[in-house]
Design a protein around this motif. Sequence first.
Motif, PDB file in Angstrom:
ATOM      1  N   GLY A  26       0.797  -1.213   0.000  1.00 22.95           N
ATOM      2  CA  GLY A  26       0.000   0.000   0.000  1.00 22.95           C
ATOM      3  C   GLY A  26       0.830   1.264   0.000  1.00 22.95           C
ATOM      4  N   SER A  27       0.127   2.376   0.057  1.00 21.73           N
ATOM      5  CA  SER A  27       0.792   3.673   0.052  1.00 21.73           C
ATOM      6  C   SER A  27       1.637   3.871   1.309  1.00 21.73           C
ATOM      7  N   PHE A  28       1.410   3.077   2.341  1.00 20.66           N
ATOM      8  CA  PHE A  28       2.165   3.169   3.588  1.00 20.66           C
ATOM      9  C   PHE A  28       3.460   2.374   3.573  1.00 20.66           C
ATOM     10  N   ASN A  29       3.684   1.533   2.549  1.00 20.45           N
ATOM     11  CA  ASN A  29       4.947   0.785   2.447  1.00 20.45           C
ATOM     12  C   ASN A  29       5.517   0.804   1.029  1.00 20.45           C
ATOM     13  N   ALA A  30       5.289   1.926   0.339  1.00 22.91           N
ATOM     14  CA  ALA A  30       5.817   2.147  -1.021  1.00 22.91           C
ATOM     15  C   ALA A  30       5.353   1.077  -2.011  1.00 22.91           C
TER      16      ALA A  30
END
Length: 90
Positions: A26-30
Amino acid sequence: MPKKEMKKRVTFKLENPSVQEVFLAGSFNAWSPTAKALKKDAKGIWKTTVMLSRGFYEYRFVVDGVWQDDPENPEKSMNEFGSYNSVLNI
């Protein structure tokens, strides 16, 4: 002194006992397809927990190498590949 931002514990889960591996991207882990593995419990439910700050996030599961949205989350956003990302707003 600035107030420390509180992070929230968010649990992601996917019920699919027949698959071999599940990852959270996701956007939280690239968008790393292998950064966060989920673990399968005795009932065949895959789970993982992530600490997230307030914000808007998009994510998908990578199930046996195939990207898919979260079937339990009705909030979706069209992505650049013509499919959907699941959306989380904390």
